[in-house]
Design an enzyme around this catalytic site. Structure first.
Site, mmCIF file in Angstrom:
data_model
loop_
_atom_site.group_PDB
_atom_site.id
_atom_site.type_symbol
_atom_site.label_atom_id
_atom_site.label_comp_id
_atom_site.label_asym_id
_atom_site.label_seq_id
_atom_site.Cartn_x
_atom_site.Cartn_y
_atom_site.Cartn_z
ATOM 1 N N SER A 90 0.813 -1.217 0.000
ATOM 2 C CA SER A 90 0.000 0.000 0.000
ATOM 3 C C SER A 90 0.846 1.267 0.000
ATOM 4 O O SER A 90 0.474 2.270 -0.613
ATOM 5 C CB SER A 90 -0.953 0.000 1.203
ATOM 6 O OG SER A 90 -0.226 0.004 2.415
ATOM 7 N N ASP A 101 1.385 -0.068 7.982
ATOM 8 C CA ASP A 101 2.778 -0.494 7.969
ATOM 9 C C ASP A 101 3.396 -0.258 6.591
ATOM 10 O O ASP A 101 2.701 -0.031 5.602
ATOM 11 C CB ASP A 101 2.913 -1.967 8.375
ATOM 12 C CG ASP A 101 2.140 -2.896 7.459
ATOM 13 O OD1 ASP A 101 1.590 -2.426 6.443
ATOM 14 O OD2 ASP A 101 2.076 -4.095 7.758
ATOM 15 N N ASP A 103 5.658 -2.095 3.871
ATOM 16 C CA ASP A 103 6.275 -3.331 3.409
ATOM 17 C C ASP A 103 7.599 -2.966 2.755
ATOM 18 O O ASP A 103 7.642 -2.195 1.785
ATOM 19 C CB ASP A 103 5.369 -4.046 2.405
ATOM 20 C CG ASP A 103 4.073 -4.509 3.046
ATOM 21 O OD1 ASP A 103 4.140 -5.151 4.104
ATOM 22 O OD2 ASP A 103 2.998 -4.209 2.496
ATOM 23 N N ASP A 155 7.370 -4.069 7.923
ATOM 24 C CA ASP A 155 7.576 -5.495 7.694
ATOM 25 C C ASP A 155 8.757 -5.638 6.747
ATOM 26 O O ASP A 155 8.703 -5.170 5.595
ATOM 27 C CB ASP A 155 6.339 -6.142 7.069
ATOM 28 C CG ASP A 155 5.200 -6.302 8.058
ATOM 29 O OD1 ASP A 155 5.407 -5.983 9.248
ATOM 30 O OD2 ASP A 155 4.117 -6.739 7.648
ATOM 31 N N LYS A 216 -10.471 -0.274 -0.708
ATOM 32 C CA LYS A 216 -9.794 -0.797 0.486
ATOM 33 C C LYS A 216 -10.580 -0.458 1.742
ATOM 34 O O LYS A 216 -10.732 -1.302 2.634
ATOM 35 C CB LYS A 216 -8.361 -0.212 0.580
ATOM 36 C CG LYS A 216 -7.347 -0.887 -0.322
ATOM 37 C CD LYS A 216 -6.060 -0.092 -0.398
ATOM 38 C CE LYS A 216 -5.404 0.084 0.954
ATOM 39 N NZ LYS A 216 -4.763 -1.150 1.457
ATOM 40 N N TYR A 225 -11.319 -8.017 4.033
ATOM 41 C CA TYR A 225 -9.957 -7.649 3.621
ATOM 42 C C TYR A 225 -8.983 -8.513 4.424
ATOM 43 O O TYR A 225 -8.546 -8.129 5.499
ATOM 44 C CB TYR A 225 -9.717 -6.164 3.889
ATOM 45 C CG TYR A 225 -8.465 -5.579 3.253
ATOM 46 C CD1 TYR A 225 -7.202 -6.059 3.567
ATOM 47 C CD2 TYR A 225 -8.544 -4.531 2.353
ATOM 48 C CE1 TYR A 225 -6.063 -5.525 2.993
ATOM 49 C CE2 TYR A 225 -7.412 -3.972 1.776
ATOM 50 C CZ TYR A 225 -6.179 -4.478 2.099
ATOM 51 O OH TYR A 225 -5.051 -3.943 1.526
#
Length: 613
Positions: A90, A101, A103, A155, A216, A225
């Site tokens: 995202s 978060d 990624d 993450d 979303k 989701y």
């Protein structure tokens, strides 16, 4: 693709006309609603993210340099070894919200191993200023380190390329970079490569982003989701929205969203969703084709990633979750139709789900430990296998649907005795335990904290057939027993430190934590008139007393078990779910059988009535 065919995607667009004045109006109101729904982060948080990513980029280079020196490389070679981060998901798509978060992919040269990533890099993260938590999961399908720096959750994935150094201008678009890599590295690279391809394959990136933010938010509010629980994850939702943008290349966000719901509801699954036709090349990439690859036929809603290697992003979808999503697409289509004609507002699209009001019976899956860091890994392991339980429940007679909720509910209980520890591990938290605080157990012998995460599955039960007599049986012993066996096959499972409980409860037994303040429905109290010679204890209209499950004596440590909760003898009205009819069962019982566990583990076989007079 546009440069080769004159259009984006694998088929020509449905329409190339500009959006109408009404569609422009509803796009304005959509963006206003998204701002009110707080889907955009503040400028301050945005700057914080940039600062954190800058520090992370420097840390990755330091990590590669440290390992390079340990491998015997010279100072110059160690400095030149490089190391680079790529964001995906995202954040890279530009649709992240407050608190989301990041990624982050760490790309390292060939002499840096995955063991180094979890031993050296994870240790380095713990020393970073502003870090509040670090948890590595090396055994995950895509190995990951989860952390939080300056309040920003990240993450971290790692990919080890077959290169002696990682240049600062490295691009991951070249398929040849995947040569001679192990599968975990390919999977780690895939997130970044797919995200970049999605952005490259949409006609208008800003329209795509605005539309995806809306979808979303809708999917999150409607509790669909979650890739791990059998719904769609972020990349799948992004590819669906991207495909609609390809079909309507000149449409703006309001029009894309309205067409999204109509097309998704009418989509001819299992026709695969492809953003581009993947041609054969030097790496022998082939078009995803269920006729050529029989194993792909098991995918119920195939959405195929656009970058090599082509993967199905929806392999977790089950019969139940497909039914649930189809019903939500239909509801969404009805609402956006009304928005377009002016009889509804966008806020109605984002109304909260009714999961905890929808069913009469639920399964609770409770994972527990005595350690907060161990709990993160254990609960994650259990959650990753919930889908397998759902698939097994779908074969149970009398069940029309098994509906998993998209997240677990975490709880910390402070216990004064081993008996309280065992009760909490079984999901029985008394008011005394619930109100107890950490300071209440400090310094007391035998006291301890229990960390638990509870997952829920709603059970839709088929109507009783006309003319049928006697009780119905809902036997969930096989799926729940097989589930607990499968979970305990985890290589790090420790019987003395980890608990796993599966039990069924009625909707009236749901804990307060699953409801927002003031959301819990008031319990109905029926007034009963006592007739002559009749007492309240013998009234035929009074619900039967609850049956308690029979448990073995608690042992000195958390023991894994699967139990069934007790049920009261009351009428039930099941609401419609994905086409199922509402039913009312009176003077009729449903026996719910829970598993009989081997090896002397904690056992409870409870039979609870579904309905009574």
């Amino acid at each position: 693709m546009a440069t080769q065919q004159g259009y984006y995607g694998v088929t020509p667009p449905i329409a190339t006309s500009e959006s109408s004045e009404r569609e422009k109006e509803v796009t304005v109101t959509l963006m206003e609603e998204l701002r009110q729904q707080n889907v955009f982060e503040s400028e301050e948080e945005s700057r914080t993210r940039e600062i954190v990513l800058g520090r992370v980029a420097a840390l990755v280079k330091k990590f590669v340099r440290t390992v390079s020196l340990a491998r015997g490389l010279s100072e110059a070679a160690a400095n030149a070894a490089g190391g680079k981060i790529f964001t995906f998901g995202s954040y890279r798509l530009g649709v992240h919200g407050p608190g989301a978060d990041i990624d982050t992919l760490c790309v390292v040269p060939k002499h840096v191993s995955r063991e180094d990533f979890f031993d050296v890099f994870e240790a380095m993260l713990r020393e970073v200023e502003g870090v509040t938590e670090v948890s590595g999961v090396p055994e995950a399908y895509v190995p990951v380190i989860k952390t939080k720096i300056s309040g920003i959750p990240l993450d971290f994935l790692m990919a080890r390329l077959a290169l002696s150094s990682i240049p600062d201008d490295l691009s991951l678009q070249d398929d040849n970079l995947l040569r001679n890599l192990d599968e975990r590295c390919v999977r780690s690279l895939n997130g970044s490569r797919v995200t970049d391809e999605i952005l490259r394959l949409v006609p208008n990136v800003q329209v795509f982003r605005d539309s995806l933010r809306c979808i979303k938010l809708w999917a999150t509010r409607r509790a669909i989701y979650s890739n791990v629980n059998g719904f769609l994850g972020g990349v799948a939702w992004a590819m669906l929205v991207a495909r609609i943008c390809q079909l309507y290349p000149n449409a703006i966000a309001g029009a894309i969203v309205s067409r999204f719901f109509i097309i998704m509801y009418q989509w001819s699954w299992p026709q695969p969703v492809l953003l581009k036709q993947i041609e054969e090349g030097p790496l022998q990439v082939r078009v995803w084709n269920p006729k050529l690859y029989p194993g792909d036929r098991s995918h119920r809603m195939p959405i195929i990633t656009p970058a090599y290697p082509a993967m199905c992003a929806t392999h977790n979808v089950t019969a139940s979750t497909q039914m649930i999503m189809t019903e939500e697409f239909k509801k969404g289509a009805d609402i956006v139709d009304k928005v377009i004609v002016g009889t509804a507002s966008w806020s109605e699209l984002f109304e909260k789900h009714d999961f905890f009001h929808k069913y009469r019976y639920y399964l609770q899956v409770i994972a527990s430990t005595g350690d907060p860091e161990l709990q993160i890994k254990w609960a994650g392991t259990v959650e990753s296998r919930i889908r397998q339980l759902v698939m097994k429940l779908e074969y149970v007679d009398s069940l029309t649907l098994a509906h998993p909720f998209v997240k677990g509910f975490e709880n910390v209980s402070y216990c004064l005795s081993e008996e309280e520890v065992q009760a909490v591990a079984q999901g029985e938290i008394s008011d005394a335990i619930a109100n107890r605080k950490k300071e209440d157990i400090e310094g007391k012998e035998g006291a301890s904290a229990v960390y638990s995460t509870t997952f829920y599955i709603g059970l839709a039960i088929e109507p009783k057939q006309p003319g049928a007599v006697g009780p119905r049986r809902l036997d969930i012993s096989y799926p729940t027993t097989e589930f607990t066996k499968m979970v305990k096959l985890w290589e790090h499972f420790n019987e003395s430190k980890m608990g796993i409980v599966v039990r069924h409860i009625k909707s009236s037994g749901l804990p307060d934590c699953v409801f927002d303040p003031g959301e819990r429905p008031a319990k109905l109290v029926q007034k009963r008139v006592k007739g002559p010679g009749k007492s309240s204890d013998t009234s035929p209209h009074k619900p039967a007393k609850k049956q308690r499950s029979s448990n073995t004596a608690p042992e000195a440590s958390l023991k894994s078990s699967a139990t069934a909760g007790s049920s009261a003898s009351t009428p039930v009205s099941l609401p419609p779910v994905a086409g199922a009819q509402s039913i009312y069962v009176a003077k009729e019982h449903l026996e719910v059988k829970s598993p009989q566990l081997p090896f002397g583990e904690n056992v409870a076989v409870a039979t609870g009535p579904l309905g009574a007079s």
